[in-house]
Structures are given as C-alpha cells and as structure tokens.
Design a protein around this motif. Sequence first.
Motif: not given
Length: 354
Positions: A273-282
């Motif tokens: 939810l709050w760390d998109p870079k960690k999970w490589r969210r587009p």
Amino acid sequence: MASIRRTQSPAYHDRPYQNGGTSFSVSSPSQKLLSNGMSPFGEVEDIKSQDFSFEIKPSPVNVKLDPESVVKREDFVLDTVNLGVERQSKTKERFNFIPKKQIIVVTPTYNRALQAFYLNRLGQVLRLVPPPILWMVVEMNVASMETAEILRKTGVMYRHIVCTKNSTNVKDRGVHQRNAALEHIEHHKLDGIVYFADDDNIYSLELFKGLREISRFGTWPVAMLAQSKNKAILEGPVCNGSQVIGWHTNEKSKRLRRFHVDMSGFAFNSTILWDPKKWRRPTSAPIQQLDTVKEGFQETTFIEQLVEDESQMEGTPAGCSRIMNWHLHLEARNLVYPRGWLLQKNLDVVLPIK
C-alpha cells in the motif's frame, strides 16, 4: 638496580606514622602477642630474612604426585574454550530470534441484532492469536459506545475507526469501511499482513497462524453457505503445493471474474500500500476497493491492484486442501436491534420456580 619500597612494612616496626595528626607505631606480630598468649594468626614462628625471598624454588625430588590429580594446562585451556562456546551459544539462543510479523485484521461492522454476538466471538478468537496483532474495527459515521466497550474488554490491541463517507447504498458500506482502514494503514505506514475479517464469519486459529508465512499475497479456499441455504459452495484457489494453478467456482454469474476469491479468502503484505518501489508496482496510485463495480466483483478488482497474476500468489496451506474459515450467511434480516444491546422489558411469561 631497581628498589621496592613497602609502605608500613613490619620490617620498620619502630618507625612512627601519622594518621590525622596522631602518631602511632606498627609492631611486628611476631614480637607482640595477645595478653593471653594467643596470636590472631595462629602459631607464630620466627621470621627469617630468607623467608622474604622472591625466588621460586623447585619441588623436592622425593615428592610424588598422583597423575590423575594433575590438571594439564591444555585441558584447562580446552575446558575454558568449551565453557565460552557453550555460554556464547546460550546467549545466541536468548537474543538471536526472528520477530513475528504483525497481523492487521480489518473488520467492518454495523448496528444490528447480532452485532454484539459476532464481535465478541471474533474478539475471543483473536485473543488466542499470539501477538503482535492489531484489530482495526471500522464503523460508519460515529463510533458507538457498545462497540467501544466490547473492544476494551477483549484484551486485543485495537483501533476503533470511523468512516465518514456518505453512502446511501447498504451494499457499498463495507467497501467504504475497508477503504477507510486501508487509508489509515497507508497514512501511518503500518507494517504487517492485512486480512479482511468480517465479524459474521467463522475462523480457525490455524488460519491466523498461516498468515505470518505470507510474503506478498496469500490465498486459500473458503466454504460458504449459499444465500438459499440449501447448498454449500467452495470458492478459492486450486493449488499444487503453494502454487496456484486454478480456481474453484460454482456460480455461473461470477465466471467472468479474473480471480475467484472470497473477501475473507486472501491476505497481503501492507507495504504494498505505501511502498510501491519495493514491489515494483507500475503506479503509485492508492490501492482501494471500488464501489462502482457489480456486486461480487469487489474482490477481484481489488486483487488485480495487488498482483499481476497467479505467479505472485502463495496458496496456503500446502495443496490448499484445508478449510480454515467459513462464510455461512445465517443472520435473519428482520430482527430488531435493541438499543445498547439491552432489553428494556422482561419476558411476558414468567414460570414460577417449583
């Protein structure tokens, strides 16, 4: 040649010393005995000058030592090393531990006749789950005193949240309540495994134990009683080990869904939810449930924001062969909600005690 000076040596028993301005003399214990002829250190012998020699003399030749009583230096060093290793291993056992993941349980609730029963039942289950666990209970418009009292008595760490978004559609109520909890988690960057647990479902302790094994997204089958209450439905993943390879579904109207999962049949890592870079969210857009989709599609449209496909899912337990929670739909809709969950009048019929 260096010389050693000894302060207050008995060899200079006639030399006066001063302590706080008072003179006194130190006499050798070999020359002065107690008045009864006893020495404070036992028998007193004449002290000769050679007794003060610092020379280390070898043991007499005729002295025999018991080999078993002799402690070798190597053995002493080895025992010391072993003792140190043992003490170090015990220290590691005490401090080298992996902290448990926090479980964040999100429960929407609303005023109805069986609300107290459902919240108390779920609270007693969560009380048996080892900490850390956070129970986020969400109400619409205002936090009721009845709900707050139950939460205080459960002994579970909780947060009582109010959703202030106006909603005239009862079906959308749960969607807005869950979104309020998601916004709270994102704003405060709460770290843990998020699980949507409605208060009227039934949960096993095995389910909460497995939540801490989830890395990104976990899912499992849920047993449900159909609205007609005349058949049971199994909905959720088909697994090969922990790999999701298909889906259980029995309703033709829902076969167009991408993921066939019940709202209580999945959990996910809150950092998505709050760390998109960690999970490589587009995209870094907030992840929320949609109130614009058809009923029954809230789950799949929400999950599509968390994962790309089944390869990013983890089936639990291995093989997905166990039912760990049930959605029964047993509540009657026309029951009157007693204010404060208290009955103002006694029953009409009172049977006398015989």
